[in-house]
Design a protein around this motif. Structure first.
Motif, PDB file in Angstrom:
ATOM      1  N   GLY A  93      -3.251  -7.243  56.353  1.00  0.00           N
ATOM      2  CA  GLY A  93      -2.075  -6.943  55.014  1.00  0.00           C
ATOM      3  C   GLY A  93      -1.187  -7.585  55.719  1.00  0.00           C
ATOM      4  O   GLY A  93      -1.037  -8.858  56.289  1.00  0.00           O
ATOM      5  N   LEU A  94       0.065  -7.535  55.123  1.00  0.00           N
ATOM      6  CA  LEU A  94       0.899  -8.578  55.120  1.00  0.00           C
ATOM      7  C   LEU A  94       2.562  -7.819  56.200  1.00  0.00           C
ATOM      8  O   LEU A  94       2.272  -6.804  55.722  1.00  0.00           O
ATOM      9  N   VAL A  95       3.066  -8.855  56.216  1.00  0.00           N
ATOM     10  CA  VAL A  95       4.381  -7.719  57.338  1.00  0.00           C
ATOM     11  C   VAL A  95       5.427  -9.118  56.288  1.00  0.00           C
ATOM     12  O   VAL A  95       5.935 -10.340  56.768  1.00  0.00           O
ATOM     13  N   LEU A 110      10.011  -3.782  44.603  1.00  0.00           N
ATOM     14  CA  LEU A 110       9.604  -4.681  45.249  1.00  0.00           C
ATOM     15  C   LEU A 110       8.130  -4.542  45.603  1.00  0.00           C
ATOM     16  O   LEU A 110       6.685  -4.497  44.902  1.00  0.00           O
ATOM     17  N   LEU A 111       8.227  -3.590  46.634  1.00  0.00           N
ATOM     18  CA  LEU A 111       6.637  -2.765  47.281  1.00  0.00           C
ATOM     19  C   LEU A 111       6.132  -1.921  45.921  1.00  0.00           C
ATOM     20  O   LEU A 111       5.062  -1.721  46.323  1.00  0.00           O
ATOM     21  N   ASP A 112       6.973  -1.106  45.423  1.00  0.00           N
ATOM     22  CA  ASP A 112       7.063  -0.648  44.329  1.00  0.00           C
ATOM     23  C   ASP A 112       5.730  -1.071  43.138  1.00  0.00           C
ATOM     24  O   ASP A 112       4.071  -0.918  42.939  1.00  0.00           O
ATOM     25  N   ALA A 113       6.342  -2.569  42.908  1.00  0.00           N
ATOM     26  CA  ALA A 113       5.426  -2.686  41.574  1.00  0.00           C
ATOM     27  C   ALA A 113       4.240  -3.610  42.606  1.00  0.00           C
ATOM     28  O   ALA A 113       3.166  -3.560  42.205  1.00  0.00           O
ATOM     29  N   TYR A 114       4.539  -3.649  43.380  1.00  0.00           N
ATOM     30  CA  TYR A 114       2.867  -4.643  44.274  1.00  0.00           C
ATOM     31  C   TYR A 114       2.583  -3.209  45.161  1.00  0.00           C
ATOM     32  O   TYR A 114       1.274  -4.454  44.433  1.00  0.00           O
ATOM     33  N   PRO A 122      -2.068  -3.553  52.798  1.00  0.00           N
ATOM     34  CA  PRO A 122      -0.419  -2.805  52.970  1.00  0.00           C
ATOM     35  C   PRO A 122       0.316  -4.005  52.725  1.00  0.00           C
ATOM     36  O   PRO A 122       0.248  -4.978  53.152  1.00  0.00           O
ATOM     37  N   VAL A 123       1.143  -3.333  53.384  1.00  0.00           N
ATOM     38  CA  VAL A 123       3.350  -4.154  53.153  1.00  0.00           C
ATOM     39  C   VAL A 123       3.783  -3.564  54.653  1.00  0.00           C
ATOM     40  O   VAL A 123       4.075  -2.568  54.655  1.00  0.00           O
ATOM     41  N   HIS A 124       4.108  -4.456  55.793  1.00  0.00           N
ATOM     42  CA  HIS A 124       4.772  -3.633  57.140  1.00  0.00           C
ATOM     43  C   HIS A 124       5.886  -4.232  56.873  1.00  0.00           C
ATOM     44  O   HIS A 124       5.530  -5.390  57.159  1.00  0.00           O
ATOM     45  N   SER A 264      -2.347 -17.540  51.653  1.00  0.00           N
ATOM     46  CA  SER A 264      -2.861 -16.447  51.856  1.00  0.00           C
ATOM     47  C   SER A 264      -2.487 -15.933  50.204  1.00  0.00           C
ATOM     48  O   SER A 264      -1.401 -15.804  49.424  1.00  0.00           O
ATOM     49  N   LEU A 265      -3.936 -14.954  49.324  1.00  0.00           N
ATOM     50  CA  LEU A 265      -3.558 -14.915  47.717  1.00  0.00           C
ATOM     51  C   LEU A 265      -2.610 -13.664  48.111  1.00  0.00           C
ATOM     52  O   LEU A 265      -2.329 -13.794  47.066  1.00  0.00           O
ATOM     53  N   SER A 266      -2.556 -12.833  49.314  1.00  0.00           N
ATOM     54  CA  SER A 266      -2.513 -11.768  48.813  1.00  0.00           C
ATOM     55  C   SER A 266      -0.584 -11.794  48.672  1.00  0.00           C
ATOM     56  O   SER A 266       0.463 -11.102  48.552  1.00  0.00           O
ATOM     57  N   LEU A 267       0.075 -13.206  49.423  1.00  0.00           N
ATOM     58  CA  LEU A 267       1.167 -13.635  49.541  1.00  0.00           C
ATOM     59  C   LEU A 267       1.343 -13.588  48.697  1.00  0.00           C
ATOM     60  O   LEU A 267       2.911 -13.636  47.937  1.00  0.00           O
TER      61      LEU A 267
END
Length: 277
Positions: A93-95, A110-114, A122-124, A264-267
């Protein structure tokens, strides 16, 4: 130029002593000296002046020390990010690194929307002290960061602006200044009933500043500290606090920042989500 040669040179350039550098690197001194000499021949430049008084950097050596540190940091960051992308560090995931207690509402949104986005990973969260998130992003321990201008540097990073806000003085409830509709920065800095200031004055010793939001808010509530912070801090304060706008304090701009070479596509999806908020 090999990475190992660069590591050898940087160690000698920082220690300015072959013996100490060899001990630091866990190797014998003669092969270290030969490796630096080979590097000088390959570059066609004298990097170190050797004399009976010791070792000194030449102008060329000063350049290579500066550039070498940056190159080694980039290699280390690339290794960390590659391991994370492969799940080799056990944290796929992403940190995201952010200063503890900063931009709390924005971060939650931001975390909820993503998380609601298709394909979200997962965003750590990595929480740090004031001013630490930039270094953590640059050395590869994080993939993305929330930085705050004008306090953090974004040089060499890609960024998107997320929020711009004024600053307020955070005071204990009932403080004489709390009845004002505005104050100036000099008035907050001149408070004698709050011996600790946050952020700490430039050059202040470790006993002058406060280095965590929980500690800070408790001390402010007790009348032992004052603070000038972004206006969004209101959401974290209790009835024991009062806030007053500081008319001449610099505005604080919150940005999301990431390495410019990231593919990174996730980023990219996280950044798009952030800019939509």
């Amino acid at each position: 130029m090999e990475t190992r040669e660069l590591q050898y040179f940087v160690a000698v350039a920082e220690e300015l002593h072959f013996g100490r550098a060899a001990q630091r690197l866990g190797m014998a001194q003669p092969p270290l000296s030969r490796a630096v000499q080979r590097l000088e021949r390959r570059l066609g430049a004298t990097l170190l002046e050797r004399s009976s008084r010791g070792v000194a950097l030449t102008p060329a050596g000063e350049v290579l020390l500066r550039e070498g540190r940056a190159a080694l940091a980039a290699v280390s960051a690339a290794e960390r990010r590659t391991r994370r992308a492969a799940g080799a560090d056990g944290r796929p995931g992403l940190v995201l690194v952010t200063k503890a207690g900063a931009s709390v509402e924005l971060l939650a949104k931001l975390l909820d929307a993503y998380a609601a986005e298709p394909g979200a990973v997962p965003v750590h969260l990595l929480l740090c002290g004031p001013g630490e998130q930039e270094g953590i992003l640059r050395d590869g321990r994080a993939d993305v960061a929330l930085l705050h201008l004008p306090f953090d540097s974004t040089a060499g990073l890609d960024t998107e602006v997320l929020q711009d806000e004024g600053q307020v003085a955070v005071l204990p409830a009932g403080h004489p200044l709390s009845s004002r509709d505005r104050v100036e920065l000099s008035e907050v800095e001149a408070l004698t009933d709050a011996p600790l200031r946050f952020p700490a004055p430039a050059g202040a010793g470790p006993d002058v500043g406060i280095h965590g939001s929980t500690e800070l808010f408790q001390l402010v509530g007790l009348g032992r500290a004052s603070a000038v912070l972004p206006e969004s801090v209101r959401l974290q304060l209790g009835s024991e606090h009062a806030v007053v706008p500081v008319v001449d304090a610099p505005r604080v701009t919150t940005v999301i920042a990431w390495p410019p070479h990231s593919t990174s596509l996730s980023l990219a999806a996280l950044v798009r989500t952030a800019t939509r908020l």
